[in-house]
Design an enzyme around this catalytic site. Structure first.
Site, PDB file in Angstrom:
ATOM      1  N   ASP A 296      -1.309  -5.596   1.293  1.00 12.01           N
ATOM      2  CA  ASP A 296      -1.402  -5.903   2.646  1.00 12.01           C
ATOM      3  C   ASP A 296      -2.637  -5.398   3.086  1.00 12.01           C
ATOM      4  O   ASP A 296      -3.154  -6.105   3.976  1.00 12.01           O
ATOM      5  CB  ASP A 296      -0.404  -5.444   3.453  1.00 12.01           C
ATOM      6  CG  ASP A 296       1.066  -6.048   3.038  1.00 12.01           C
ATOM      7  OD1 ASP A 296       1.035  -7.085   2.722  1.00 12.01           O
ATOM      8  OD2 ASP A 296       2.257  -5.378   2.994  1.00 12.01           O
ATOM      9  N   GLY A 297      -3.310  -4.159   2.807  1.00  7.13           N
ATOM     10  CA  GLY A 297      -4.296  -3.657   3.065  1.00  7.13           C
ATOM     11  C   GLY A 297      -5.508  -4.487   2.960  1.00  7.13           C
ATOM     12  O   GLY A 297      -6.505  -4.423   3.834  1.00  7.13           O
ATOM     13  N   ASN A 375      -2.194  -6.142  12.585  1.00 10.81           N
ATOM     14  CA  ASN A 375      -0.986  -5.812  12.556  1.00 10.81           C
ATOM     15  C   ASN A 375      -0.724  -5.154  13.831  1.00 10.81           C
ATOM     16  O   ASN A 375       0.104  -5.602  14.681  1.00 10.81           O
ATOM     17  CB  ASN A 375      -1.143  -4.678  11.644  1.00 10.81           C
ATOM     18  CG  ASN A 375      -0.454  -4.961  10.308  1.00 10.81           C
ATOM     19  OD1 ASN A 375       0.057  -5.921  10.015  1.00 10.81           O
ATOM     20  ND2 ASN A 375      -0.496  -3.982   9.500  1.00 10.81           N
ATOM     21  N   ASP A 405       4.905  10.545  21.229  1.00 10.19           N
ATOM     22  CA  ASP A 405       3.909  10.625  20.426  1.00 10.19           C
ATOM     23  C   ASP A 405       2.858   9.474  20.632  1.00 10.19           C
ATOM     24  O   ASP A 405       1.718   9.740  20.195  1.00 10.19           O
ATOM     25  CB  ASP A 405       4.294  10.486  18.976  1.00 10.19           C
ATOM     26  CG  ASP A 405       4.905  12.125  18.446  1.00 10.19           C
ATOM     27  OD1 ASP A 405       4.869  12.912  19.260  1.00 10.19           O
ATOM     28  OD2 ASP A 405       5.415  11.894  17.463  1.00 10.19           O
TER      29      ASP A 405
HETATM   30  N1  LIG Z   1       4.668   5.193   9.493  1.00 13.36           N
HETATM   31  C1  LIG Z   1       4.321   4.291   9.223  1.00 13.36           C
HETATM   32  O1  LIG Z   1       5.296   3.325   8.764  1.00 13.36           O
HETATM   33  C2  LIG Z   1       2.684   3.996   9.238  1.00 13.36           C
HETATM   34  C3  LIG Z   1       1.850   4.850   9.333  1.00 13.36           C
HETATM   35  C4  LIG Z   1       0.271   4.535   9.420  1.00 13.36           C
HETATM   36  C5  LIG Z   1       0.237   3.417   9.280  1.00 13.36           C
HETATM   37  N2  LIG Z   1       1.072   2.327   8.719  1.00 13.36           N
HETATM   38  C6  LIG Z   1       0.790   0.904   8.615  1.00 13.36           C
HETATM   39  O2  LIG Z   1      -0.400   0.919   7.731  1.00 13.36           O
HETATM   40  C7  LIG Z   1      -1.023  -0.244   8.132  1.00 13.36           C
HETATM   41  C8  LIG Z   1      -2.401  -0.188   7.443  1.00 13.36           C
HETATM   42  O3  LIG Z   1      -2.118  -0.576   5.991  1.00 13.36           O
HETATM   43  P1  LIG Z   1      -3.052  -0.343   4.941  1.00 13.36           P
HETATM   44  O4  LIG Z   1      -2.702  -0.886   3.647  1.00 13.36           O
HETATM   45  O5  LIG Z   1      -4.598  -0.785   5.148  1.00 13.36           O
HETATM   46  O6  LIG Z   1      -2.932   1.348   4.667  1.00 13.36           O
HETATM   47  P2  LIG Z   1      -2.238   2.156   3.285  1.00 13.36           P
HETATM   48  O7  LIG Z   1      -2.960   1.927   2.388  1.00 13.36           O
HETATM   49  O8  LIG Z   1      -2.010   3.548   4.217  1.00 13.36           O
HETATM   50  O9  LIG Z   1      -0.832   1.457   3.350  1.00 13.36           O
HETATM   51  C9  LIG Z   1       0.422   1.199   4.523  1.00 13.36           C
HETATM   52  C10 LIG Z   1       1.586   0.596   3.972  1.00 13.36           C
HETATM   53  O10 LIG Z   1       1.943  -0.439   4.956  1.00 13.36           O
HETATM   54  C11 LIG Z   1       2.146  -1.495   4.477  1.00 13.36           C
HETATM   55  N3  LIG Z   1       1.807  -2.694   5.383  1.00 13.36           N
HETATM   56  C12 LIG Z   1       0.545  -3.108   5.879  1.00 13.36           C
HETATM   57  N4  LIG Z   1       0.603  -3.901   6.470  1.00 13.36           N
HETATM   58  C13 LIG Z   1       2.119  -4.420   6.766  1.00 13.36           C
HETATM   59  C14 LIG Z   1       2.687  -5.309   7.179  1.00 13.36           C
HETATM   60  N5  LIG Z   1       2.100  -6.166   8.271  1.00 13.36           N
HETATM   61  N6  LIG Z   1       4.028  -5.636   6.937  1.00 13.36           N
HETATM   62  C15 LIG Z   1       4.737  -4.642   6.117  1.00 13.36           C
HETATM   63  N7  LIG Z   1       4.134  -3.664   5.439  1.00 13.36           N
HETATM   64  C16 LIG Z   1       2.835  -3.481   5.788  1.00 13.36           C
HETATM   65  C17 LIG Z   1       1.041  -1.677   3.170  1.00 13.36           C
HETATM   66  O11 LIG Z   1       1.831  -2.686   2.314  1.00 13.36           O
HETATM   67  C18 LIG Z   1       1.291  -0.164   2.795  1.00 13.36           C
HETATM   68  O12 LIG Z   1       2.372   0.046   1.960  1.00 13.36           O
HETATM   69  C19 LIG Z   1      -1.192  -0.249   9.501  1.00 13.36           C
HETATM   70  O13 LIG Z   1      -1.705  -1.228  10.243  1.00 13.36           O
HETATM   71  C20 LIG Z   1       0.207   0.548   9.993  1.00 13.36           C
HETATM   72  O14 LIG Z   1       1.036  -0.758  10.356  1.00 13.36           O
HETATM   73  C21 LIG Z   1       2.422   2.552   8.847  1.00 13.36           C
HETATM   74  N1  LIG Z   2     -12.396  -5.174   0.043  1.00 11.34           N
HETATM   75  C1  LIG Z   2     -12.162  -3.997   0.574  1.00 11.34           C
HETATM   76  N2  LIG Z   2     -13.150  -3.111   0.793  1.00 11.34           N
HETATM   77  C2  LIG Z   2     -12.992  -1.880   1.402  1.00 11.34           C
HETATM   78  N3  LIG Z   2     -11.446  -1.364   1.580  1.00 11.34           N
HETATM   79  C3  LIG Z   2     -10.495  -2.310   1.155  1.00 11.34           C
HETATM   80  C4  LIG Z   2     -10.682  -3.524   0.783  1.00 11.34           C
HETATM   81  N4  LIG Z   2      -9.722  -3.966   0.576  1.00 11.34           N
HETATM   82  C5  LIG Z   2      -8.720  -3.253   0.599  1.00 11.34           C
HETATM   83  N5  LIG Z   2      -9.372  -2.228   1.239  1.00 11.34           N
HETATM   84  C6  LIG Z   2      -8.499  -0.789   1.696  1.00 11.34           C
HETATM   85  O1  LIG Z   2      -7.963  -0.343   0.463  1.00 11.34           O
HETATM   86  C7  LIG Z   2      -6.657   0.365   0.765  1.00 11.34           C
HETATM   87  C8  LIG Z   2      -5.705  -0.098  -0.213  1.00 11.34           C
HETATM   88  O2  LIG Z   2      -5.501  -1.696  -0.326  1.00 11.34           O
HETATM   89  P1  LIG Z   2      -4.189  -2.326  -0.247  1.00 11.34           P
HETATM   90  O3  LIG Z   2      -3.243  -1.855   0.747  1.00 11.34           O
HETATM   91  O4  LIG Z   2      -4.345  -3.645  -0.553  1.00 11.34           O
HETATM   92  O5  LIG Z   2      -3.707  -1.813  -1.795  1.00 11.34           O
HETATM   93  P2  LIG Z   2      -2.307  -0.971  -2.040  1.00 11.34           P
HETATM   94  O6  LIG Z   2      -2.218   0.135  -1.177  1.00 11.34           O
HETATM   95  O7  LIG Z   2      -2.296  -1.003  -3.565  1.00 11.34           O
HETATM   96  O8  LIG Z   2      -1.196  -2.041  -1.769  1.00 11.34           O
HETATM   97  P3  LIG Z   2      -0.055  -1.966  -0.774  1.00 11.34           P
HETATM   98  O9  LIG Z   2      -0.625  -1.648   0.718  1.00 11.34           O
HETATM   99  O10 LIG Z   2       0.708  -3.231  -1.065  1.00 11.34           O
HETATM  100  O11 LIG Z   2       0.656  -0.494  -1.247  1.00 11.34           O
HETATM  101  C9  LIG Z   2      -6.425  -0.220   2.225  1.00 11.34           C
HETATM  102  O12 LIG Z   2      -6.564   1.008   2.967  1.00 11.34           O
HETATM  103  C10 LIG Z   2      -7.570  -1.264   2.686  1.00 11.34           C
HETATM  104  O13 LIG Z   2      -7.956  -1.109   3.814  1.00 11.34           O
END
Ligand SMILES: NC(=O)c1ccc[n+]([C@@H]2O[C@H](COP(=O)([O-])OP(=O)(O)OC[C@H]3O[C@@H](n4cnc5c(N)ncnc54)[C@H](O)[C@@H]3O)[C@@H](O)[C@H]2O)c1
Ligand SMILES: Nc1ncnc2c1ncn2[C@@H]1O[C@H](COP(=O)(O)OP(=O)(O)OP(=O)(O)O)[C@@H](O)[C@H]1O
Length: 533
Positions: A296-297, A375, A405
């Site tokens: 999703d990131g 998001n 918070d």
């Molecule tokens: N307490 C929490 O649940 C918490 C805390 C901080 C951030 N987040 C979420 O993490 C997002 C950033 O994601 P990232 O992947 O860049 O950071 P990250 O790598 O820290 O991952 C955060 C997790 O949130 C999940 N996630 C992201 N977007 C989602 C969605 N639309 N629906 C369900 N799950 C989702 C990702 O799959 C990942 O497992 C933020 O937008 C925020 O929503 C959640």
């Molecule tokens: N092309 C990119 N360049 C820089 N940062 C990236 C890029 N793609 C993803 N990221 C960052 O890398 C992190 C991990 O990416 P992503 O969430 O896709 O992988 P993951 O953590 O393995 O998957 P999931 O979120 O499903 O657990 C996220 O914080 C995202 O913002």
């Protein structure tokens, strides 16, 4: 959006609106002096303890408090007007850029009789007329058949950058339409609400499944990948090779990925990339499709690259959760084949447009660039150990003060992310709405809200806040909000279209079942003996 409200600082609806007259009338000059005066009044009130017996002083301090309140409202009106002014300025500039582009395009067609081989742009003298006709036709088609039709995005002043092998690259055009399950005809009713013989009937619903049909084949794809992953790197190289050799597509990747590919083999020298921010801003004019490889990131990352319109995204899952990544990477050839052929179901994921309005910059016309989130935007207490004190307004109505918070303003796509963890409801991504979810509120009755998509929300850090707050955007780019600063947030005009594996609803349920194991429970056993009915 309603026209500018520069003179409507008295519309906050808290009773004593008459005090906050336009500047020349209220005698306080501009907002700077408004806020300085408010600070001065607050200081006087704090420094001058009033005892029960000082009748005059009590009266006087009450009057001062009323003045302080009026000053605050006037300042808030200014913040909202600034945000709105910025929005109108942005629209004006977009419109002007669009008109210039069209003028240049027509001019360049007039000047160049035969631009490229292949007959695509031959008969150039008639081309401007054709373009106009095409545009008119497409506009009409748009009105008649769907929510939007196509736009041919050949930027005349970018002809050079859009030329590959001496061929002008034209963006593939497509049409979006409602897919009406169970409806035989392609006919669409355009009134959203009917009022016939006294009966109100809804006819169109924005949450219908949307279908994308290519009107010309896609030619250019950008592949965006999660960094630091070997499996992603390997898949990326295979996909690039396949898209080039089997589908004859032009391929863009990020500079980091191009370097990785070239380290692997010089074969990848055809892969294109961009040099700077300016080129990234033009990417949407060159790219027909975005492919993401990650979780999703990576989808959030892809969306953040496009500060305006976003081409359709095909998200492949190479992460752990994958709420927005319904495509399995093992079958990438089949999936891409069918996406490139079309038609495909898509989900139009709304984004929020956030403006940070600085108290310190209240006299400047320019405000910080808006930030788009897919998001959510979170306003929290950061490292401070004090409760947040966030004054929230919806359009011009006071909503509440968040003491806890923090607060999450989330899209429906983001409803399964942080907002869910804070107790917000899960909402289908095509439901048009904004989620208002508190984080650990210190009150027993603060339930989360879902507000309509058309509202503008404003979160104000009051001057008496014990500490600054922090805003973060899709979990990134933390910005400090000092007392007096505000964050203004509304629905952005550019959604993120993501391809569905099946359709929006099926993909949504699949993601909450697979990702969250939503309502998974062992089935209750039936009685061993037949029921006596
Ligand atoms: N307490 C929490 O649940 C918490 C805390 C901080 C951030 N987040 C979420 O993490 C997002 C950033 O994601 P990232 O992947 O860049 O950071 P990250 O790598 O820290 O991952 C955060 C997790 O949130 C999940 N996630 C992201 N977007 C989602 C969605 N639309 N629906 C369900 N799950 C989702 C990702 O799959 C990942 O497992 C933020 O937008 C925020 O929503 C959640
Ligand atoms: N092309 C990119 N360049 C820089 N940062 C990236 C890029 N793609 C993803 N990221 C960052 O890398 C992190 C991990 O990416 P992503 O969430 O896709 O992988 P993951 O953590 O393995 O998957 P999931 O979120 O499903 O657990 C996220 O914080 C995202 O913002």
């Amino acid at each position: 959006m309603a026209p500018s409200k520069f003179n409507s600082t008295d519309s906050f609806g808290h009773g004593d609106a008459g005090v906050s007259r336009p500047h020349s009338e209220n005698g306080f000059g501009d907002s700077l002096s408004l806020l300085q005066s408010e600070k001065a009044v607050q200081e006087i009130l704090q420094q001058t303890p009033v005892h029960g017996s000082d009748d005059h002083l009590i009266e006087f301090s009450e009057a001062l408090r009323t003045v302080a309140k009026a000053l605050r409202r006037a300042a808030e009106g200014k913040a909202a007007a600034q945000a709105e002014a910025a929005e109108w300025k942005r629209r004006f500039e977009l419109e002007r850029a669009r008109n210039l582009r069209l003028e240049n395009k027509e001019q360049s067609f007039k000047e160049n009789n035969s631009v490229s081989e292949g007959g695509r742009l031959e008969n150039s003298t008639s081309q401007p007329v054709l373009l106009n006709q095409e545009r008119e036709h497409s506009n009409r088609a748009c009105l008649e058949h769907g929510i939007c039709s196509h736009e041919v995005l050949q930027d005349a002043k970018d002809v050079d950058s859009n030329m590959v092998n001496n061929k002008i690259m034209k963006k593939a055009s497509f049409k979006l339409s409602w897919r009406c399950k169970g409806e035989n005809s392609d006919q669409h009713k355009h009134d959203i609400v009917y009022f016939e013989r006294g009966n109100i009937t809804t006819a169109e619903r924005s949450s219908k499944q949307i279908s994308l049909k290519w009107e010309s084949p896609p030619q250019t794809v950008v592949i965006l990948t999660k960094p630091n992953s070997n499996s992603v790197q390997i898949l990326c190289a295979q996909m690039v090779r396949w898209l080039r050799e089997q589908k004859k597509l032009n391929i863009y990747v990020e500079p980091r990925v191009r370097a990785e590919l070239l380290t692997e083999s010089s074969y990848f020298s055809f892969v294109q990339t961009w040099k700077d921010e300016k080129e990234i801003l033009l990417l949407h004019t060159k790219v027909d499709l975005v492919v993401t490889l990650g979780g999703d990131g990576t989808v959030l990352w892809a969306a953040s690259i496009f500060k305006g319109p976003v081409p359709p995204i095909v998200p492949f899952s190479l992460g752990s959760l994958g709420f927005m990544t319904p495509f399995h990477s093992e079958h990438y050839k089949d999936y891409l084949d069918s996406v490139l052929r079309g038609p495909i179901s898509i989900t139009l994921r709304n984004r929020l447009q956030c403006h940070v309005i600085r108290d310190a910059a209240k006299n400047e016309i320019e405000i910080e660039d808006p930030i788009l989130v897919l998001n959510e935007v979170t306003i929290d207490r950061g490292i401070s150990s004090y409760l947040t004190n966030l004054e929230c307004y919806c359009d011009n109505s006071f909503v509440t003060c968040v003491q806890g918070d923090g607060l999450i303003l989330s899209t429906t796509s983001g409803s399964t992310a942080y907002s869910l963890a804070a107790g917000g409801s899960m909402v289908h991504p095509q439901v048009p709405g904004i989620l208002f979810t508190p984080i650990c509120p210190h009150s027993l009755s603060f339930r989360p809200l879902i507000l309509p998509e058309h509202v503008t929300l404003r979160v104000q850090i009051p001057f008496n806040s014990r500490s600054p707050a922090w805003a973060s955007f899709d979990g990134k780019d933390r910005k400090q909000l000092a007392p007096g600063d505000a964050l203004v947030c509304s629905m952005a005009p550019w959604p993120v279209p993501t391809a569905c594996q099946v359709d929006s609803t099926d993909d949504f349920f699949r993601s909450i079942h697979d990702g969250l194991h939503w309502n998974l429970r062992k089935t209750q056993s039936s009685f061993d003996v037949p029921l006596d009915v």
